[in-house]
Design an enzyme around this catalytic site. Structure first.
Site, PDB file in Angstrom:
ATOM      1  N   LYS A   1       0.806  -1.229   0.000  1.00  0.00           N
ATOM      2  CA  LYS A   1       0.000   0.000   0.000  1.00  0.00           C
ATOM      3  C   LYS A   1       0.839   1.279   0.000  1.00  0.00           C
ATOM      4  O   LYS A   1       0.449   2.288  -0.559  1.00  0.00           O
ATOM      5  CB  LYS A   1      -0.956   0.008   1.186  1.00  0.00           C
ATOM      6  CG  LYS A   1      -2.115  -0.966   0.997  1.00  0.00           C
ATOM      7  CD  LYS A   1      -3.254  -0.657   1.934  1.00  0.00           C
ATOM      8  CE  LYS A   1      -4.472  -1.509   1.598  1.00  0.00           C
ATOM      9  NZ  LYS A   1      -4.315  -2.921   2.016  1.00  0.00           N
TER      10      LYS A   1
ATOM     11  N   GLU B   1      -9.823   7.016   4.256  1.00  0.00           N
ATOM     12  CA  GLU B   1     -10.723   6.156   5.035  1.00  0.00           C
ATOM     13  C   GLU B   1     -10.062   4.791   5.096  1.00  0.00           C
ATOM     14  O   GLU B   1      -9.276   4.419   4.224  1.00  0.00           O
ATOM     15  CB  GLU B   1     -12.104   6.102   4.400  1.00  0.00           C
ATOM     16  CG  GLU B   1     -12.353   4.978   3.437  1.00  0.00           C
ATOM     17  CD  GLU B   1     -11.557   5.104   2.152  1.00  0.00           C
ATOM     18  OE1 GLU B   1     -11.117   4.043   1.669  1.00  0.00           O
ATOM     19  OE2 GLU B   1     -11.349   6.211   1.634  1.00  0.00           O
TER      20      GLU B   1
ATOM     21  N   SER C   1       1.590  -9.835  -1.158  1.00  0.00           N
ATOM     22  CA  SER C   1       1.277  -8.406  -0.984  1.00  0.00           C
ATOM     23  C   SER C   1       1.634  -7.831   0.382  1.00  0.00           C
ATOM     24  O   SER C   1       1.865  -6.643   0.503  1.00  0.00           O
ATOM     25  CB  SER C   1      -0.205  -8.163  -1.278  1.00  0.00           C
ATOM     26  OG  SER C   1      -1.021  -9.017  -0.491  1.00  0.00           O
TER      27      SER C   1
HETATM   28  C1  LIG Z   1      -5.131  -3.948   1.630  1.00  0.00           C
HETATM   29  C2  LIG Z   1      -4.447  -5.211   1.293  1.00  0.00           C
HETATM   30  C3  LIG Z   1      -4.856  -6.034   0.212  1.00  0.00           C
HETATM   31  C4  LIG Z   1      -6.073  -5.747  -0.606  1.00  0.00           C
HETATM   32  O1  LIG Z   1      -6.045  -4.573  -1.351  1.00  0.00           O
HETATM   33  P1  LIG Z   1      -5.806  -4.571  -2.920  1.00  0.00           P
HETATM   34  O2  LIG Z   1      -6.133  -3.189  -3.318  1.00  0.00           O
HETATM   35  O3  LIG Z   1      -6.733  -5.591  -3.520  1.00  0.00           O
HETATM   36  O4  LIG Z   1      -4.404  -4.939  -3.165  1.00  0.00           O
HETATM   37  C5  LIG Z   1      -4.118  -7.161  -0.077  1.00  0.00           C
HETATM   38  N1  LIG Z   1      -3.036  -7.504   0.651  1.00  0.00           N
HETATM   39  C6  LIG Z   1      -2.618  -6.764   1.697  1.00  0.00           C
HETATM   40  C7  LIG Z   1      -1.424  -7.198   2.465  1.00  0.00           C
HETATM   41  C8  LIG Z   1      -3.302  -5.589   2.058  1.00  0.00           C
HETATM   42  O5  LIG Z   1      -2.879  -4.860   3.103  1.00  0.00           O
END
Ligand SMILES: *Cc1c(COP(=O)(O)O)cnc(C)c1O
Length: 420
Positions: A92, A114, A387
């Site tokens: 993010k 938000e 992610s």
């Molecule tokens: C917020 C988050 C997501 C989901 O958000 P996307 O916009 O779909 O990427 C996925 N993985 C992690 C670790 C997150 O913090």
């Protein structure tokens, strides 16, 4: 040749996307659109963005060959793009840096956001501290209670967290409140959206900032594959979890022109795709308008957005970025579901087999890659976008396992049982 040119000038990806917003926001959105158009190819802007990614976030993030997992699955080689190693622990931050840099250039001293589980709130508070911007984060009062460590993190970083008491006191109510704030304070306020949603240009802008993920992979994969003697330069499949869809768009977008690479998005199937308790907007949703754009969403016959569920807060969202809706319709990306149970199993597996504690969101992508690998040959490859890291999720996992990690006797028992 890459002939993919999306979105069009009005922010449409096929029939999806666009800009649905109240009249009072038209000016603010147009101002943002113009600023982004001005800076997105500006060498000085891009140089600063990449400097921040290198020195503040720690990019490029490595790619890791999950050798033990691959061997145990007995099929394709699994590679992990380590977004979990970024500062703040997930992808993010790539996007919040880009938007905060725009806020500064647009002369907006105040940032609002938000947040549901708090991850986007923490990434925003982090970057506002870094840039000296005032930061206000709206969060449903239910979520404030459930996510108190993240609320405290935001406080430590100097942000103001505003609990929202209206409606169901969760993410969608926080969103409405952020919109209201933006309308009222638009002259001096920049609204940082955390995923590839919202009115144009947000879905495109967030995708572009996150595309650093896929661009790095394209550079890194040839050497990774060569090291294992795998033929070809790029993976056969790229897999990413999809909440709003920003980590997935970030790794997919640079790969769209690579026709031999399949792109697979993994939605949260929760308690099952037919249980009514899931967040699979593409697999079980229908087109409608949410958060300023047309996309697939989970809604009833009257067009009311329905309740969603996922074990992972980051995937618990009733819509999906409009570009994913388009990629699904044209068949360039495939979308599948992974249940809470399957994700949890992959979470534990990765902890014990690779020494990596993944986010529960990312565990959905890992779970699907493990299934898919078994159907492929050892000289083929799957690249998974990991992610985020799972430190934030250990409380949830402990609860589900009936463990109270503040209770010492229960912990002593765990150490014995947990030995491998
Ligand atoms: C917020 C988050 C997501 C989901 O958000 P996307 O916009 O779909 O990427 C996925 N993985 C992690 C670790 C997150 O913090």
């Amino acid at each position: 040749m890459n002939t993919y040119q999306q979105p069009d000038a009005t922010g449409h990806f096929g029939i999806y996307g666009g800009s649905f917003a109240s009249e009072t926001l038209t000016h603010a959105i147009a101002e943002l659109r113009d600023a982004y158009a001005k800076y997105k190819n500006d060498p000085e802007f891009l140089a600063e963005f990449h400097y921040e990614l290198a020195h503040f976030v720690g990019r490029p993030s490595p790619i890791y060959h999950a050798a033990r997992t691959s061997r145990e699955m007995g099929g394709a080689q699994i590679y992990l793009k380590r977004e979990d190693l970024n500062h703040t622990g997930a992808h993010k931050v790539n996007n919040t840096i880009g938007q905060a840099m725009l806020a500064k250039r647009m002369g907006k001293p105040r940032v609002i956001a938000e947040t549901g589980a708090g991850q986007h709130g923490v990434a925003t508070a982090t970057i506002c501290a870094r840039y000296g911007l005032e930061c206000v984060v709206y969060m449903g009062s239910q979520d404030v209670k459930r996510q108190s460590p993240n609320v405290y993190r935001m406080n430590l970083l100097g942000a103001t967290v505003v609990p929202v008491e209206s409606g169901s006191k969760t993410l969608k109510d926080a969103l409405n409140e952020a919109m209201r704030d933006w309308v009222t304070n638009v002259e001096r306020t920049f609204y940082i959206i955390g995923t590839v949603a919202g009115p144009h240009p947000y879905p495109t802008m967030v995708r572009d900032f996150q595309s650093v993920i896929g661009t790095e992979c394209i550079e890194q994969m040839p050497a990774m594959l060569a090291a294992q003697g795998i033929p070809g330069d790029q993976p056969d499949v790229v897999v990413a979890c999809v909440g709003g869809g920003s980590n997935a768009m970030g790794i997919f977008h640079p790969y769209i022109g690579f026709e031999n690479t399949r792109l697979v998005g993994v939605e949260a199937a929760g308690e099952g795709l037919d249980s009514g308790k899931h967040s699979a907007s593409i697999l079980r949703g229908s087109p409608g308008v949410l958060h300023g754009n047309r996309t697939y969403l989970l809604q009833d016959e009257d067009g009311q957005v329905t309740e969603t569920h996922s074990i992972s807060a980051g995937l618990d969202y009733p819509g999906v970025g409009p570009e994913h809706a388009y990629l699904a319709d044209i068949g360039r990306a495939e979308y599948v579901g992974i249940t809470d149970g399957e994700a949890l199993e992959a979470f534990h597996y990765l902890c014990r087999t690779e020494g990596i504690i993944p986010a529960l969101e990312s565990s959905h992508a890992v779970a699907y890659a493990m299934k898919l690998a078994k159907t492929m040959r050892p000289d083929q490859s799957i690249l998974v976008n990991l992610s985020g890291r799972g430190d934030k999720d250990i409380g949830t996992v402990a609860d589900l396992s009936g463990v109270d990690f503040y209770d010492r006797p229960s912990m002593r028992g765990l150490q014995v049982k947990g030995g491998k």
